[in-house]
Design a protein around this motif. Structure first.
Motif, short mmCIF file in Angstrom:
data_model
loop_
_atom_site.label_atom_id
_atom_site.label_comp_id
_atom_site.label_asym_id
_atom_site.label_seq_id
_atom_site.Cartn_x
_atom_site.Cartn_y
_atom_site.Cartn_z
N SER A 113 0.90 -1.15 0.00
CA SER A 113 0.00 0.00 0.00
C SER A 113 0.94 1.20 0.00
O SER A 113 1.64 1.45 0.98
N TYR A 163 1.52 3.82 2.78
CA TYR A 163 2.23 3.48 4.02
C TYR A 163 3.71 3.87 3.95
O TYR A 163 4.45 3.66 4.90
N ARG A 176 -8.25 6.12 12.96
CA ARG A 176 -7.12 5.53 12.22
C ARG A 176 -7.26 5.83 10.72
O ARG A 176 -8.35 5.73 10.15
N MET A 227 -3.45 -0.93 7.94
CA MET A 227 -4.73 -1.57 8.21
C MET A 227 -4.57 -2.79 9.12
O MET A 227 -5.41 -3.03 10.00
N SER A 234 -11.50 4.23 5.90
CA SER A 234 -11.06 3.32 4.85
C SER A 234 -12.30 2.94 4.05
O SER A 234 -13.35 3.53 4.25
N SER A 235 -12.16 1.95 3.18
CA SER A 235 -13.37 1.61 2.42
C SER A 235 -14.20 0.55 3.16
O SER A 235 -13.70 -0.17 4.02
N ASP A 262 -15.34 -2.32 2.65
CA ASP A 262 -15.05 -3.76 2.62
C ASP A 262 -14.63 -4.28 4.00
O ASP A 262 -14.91 -5.40 4.37
N TYR A 311 -6.91 4.47 -1.72
CA TYR A 311 -5.51 4.16 -1.43
C TYR A 311 -4.92 3.35 -2.59
O TYR A 311 -5.52 2.34 -2.99
N PHE A 324 -2.44 0.67 -4.40
CA PHE A 324 -1.68 -0.55 -4.10
C PHE A 324 -0.84 -0.96 -5.31
O PHE A 324 -1.30 -0.81 -6.45
N1 DTR Z 1 -4.54 0.85 2.35
C1 DTR Z 1 -5.82 0.88 2.89
C2 DTR Z 1 -6.93 0.58 2.10
C3 DTR Z 1 -7.65 -0.65 2.44
C4 DTR Z 1 -8.99 -0.78 2.26
N2 DTR Z 1 -9.37 -2.04 2.59
C5 DTR Z 1 -8.28 -2.75 3.01
C6 DTR Z 1 -8.17 -4.08 3.45
C7 DTR Z 1 -6.93 -4.51 3.82
C8 DTR Z 1 -5.81 -3.70 3.75
C9 DTR Z 1 -5.90 -2.40 3.29
C10 DTR Z 1 -7.15 -1.91 2.92
C11 DTR Z 1 -5.97 1.38 4.23
O1 DTR Z 1 -4.98 1.33 4.90
O2 DTR Z 1 -7.06 1.81 4.65
#
Ligand code: DTR
Length: 335
Positions: free
Chosen positions: A90, A93, A166, A187, A204-205, A207, A229, A231
């Motif tokens: 990511s 980071y 966070r 994350m 974050s999203s 999911d 974000y 990747f």
């Molecule tokens: N880099 C991310 C984005 C993220 C969204 N869903 C997930 C699931 C697992 C790892 C990263 C992510 C963040 O840190 O929010």
């Protein structure tokens, strides 16, 4: 009967030959930082299946989800030095390390993951940024637009005052402009931070509501449409160079397709995850007013200017890259 035996022998020889070819193939390791259920790992398993199928087993992939081989912060170095052949990073980071890719993390309000992922892929292909020159890029994708998930309701922006949340990347700066207390961490460390009460939620999203079961503790969701974000799935350069040409071709051909597949998967999964959270935990979803969205947008403007300065320092033609990104975004979002 004799004929049959000959045929049988030939078939056995062929099977043996095929098995030997598979054995003579290459095995690569693929490290990932979040747990197996999450979308970066779901796309990793899909990639493995496709690669093994399309190379007829000439390349086999051993996957390591959940930071079992490399974690979020040592992923880049670990791939560069060959601790893992492939790794998923990511880029948010790694502040300052990816001045080109940071453009995708700017607050430009991507509406779908598919559009953001394909935009990122096209930008990379066009500019081949120096920051990724010493690794082989296998595919690129993004998370979905970021939203607030919290233990206490954020019905209006004022509710954010002093709230520890966070996040990472550009979102941290936007949060501080909104009066919240942004706490930067990957994350994979977030479950513990939420559990210990170090943070009262995350950005974050959606999911992650299902994949990390955050819906259980974060019963309040606020739609903010903050940045995605970026990747990158990268491979050790020497390992890449050692692969046969036909295998390289399969991997190259899969790059864009994998980016799109991941975008589509996540766009669908976001909806499913939110619905699941409503059914399972009766989470509440809050919408902000138009004026509040304008305020978020306003706070994003200096970030674009800051990116331009940082990009220029890294010899990136910031204005052109930004204009290209917005044009690609418009093109893919129109579909
Ligand atoms: N880099 C991310 C984005 C993220 C969204 N869903 C997930 C699931 C697992 C790892 C990263 C992510 C963040 O840190 O929010």
């Amino acid at each position: 009967m004799r004929k049959l035996l000959t045929l049988l022998a030939a078939a056995m020889a062929l099977t043996g030959l095929l098995a030997a070819t598979a054995l003579a193939g290459t095995m690569v390791t693929y490290a990932n930082f979040p747990p197996a259920k999450t979308f970066p790992c779901v796309q990793m398993e899909r990639w493995k299946v496709e690669v093994e199928k399309r190379t007829n087993g000439e390349l086999t992939v051993q996957t390591f989800p959940g930071s079992t081989l490399l974690g979020p912060k040592n992923m880049l170095r670990g791939v560069q030095t060959g601790q893992a052949d492939i790794g998923c990073i990511s880029t948010a980071y790694y502040p300052g390390v990816f001045p080109f890719m940071d453009v995708v993390n700017l607050p430009v309000a991507f509406t779908t993951t598919e559009a953001a992922s394909l935009t990122m892929w096209d930008l990379y292909l066009k500019y081949q940024p120096a920051e990724l020159k010493d690794v082989k890029v296998l595919t690129l994708f993004t998370s979905a637009p970021s939203q607030i998930m919290s233990k206490e309701p954020v019905k209006a922006l004022d509710d954010l005052s002093g709230m520890p949340l966070r996040a990472s990347g550009t979102i941290l700066q936007i949060l501080s402009g909104l009066g919240a207390h942004g706490v930067g961490m990957p994350m994979s460390q977030t479950p513990e931070a939420l559990q210990k009460g170090v943070v009262k939620g995350l950005v974050s999203s959606f999911d992650v509501l299902k994949d990390f079961n955050f819906a259980e503790s974060c019963r309040y969701e606020t739609i903010t449409n903050l940045p995605v974000y970026p990747f990158a799935v990268i491979m050790n350069k020497a390992k890449w160079d050692s692969l046969p040409d036909d295998v390289k071709k399969v991997l190259d051909d899969l790059g864009r397709e994998q980016s799109q597949w991941t975008g589509q998967y996540l766009d669908n999964h976001i909806k499913e995850s939110l619905q699941w959270s409503k059914d399972q935990y009766q989470v509440e979803v809050f919408e902000l007013t138009g004026a509040e969205h304008d305020k978020i947008k306003e706070l994003g403007t200096p970030l674009v200017d800051e990116w331009k300065v940082a990009a220029a320092k890294a010899d990136i033609d910031a204005e052109t890259v930004l204009a290209d990104m917005l044009a690609l975004k418009a093109k893919y979002e129109a579909k």
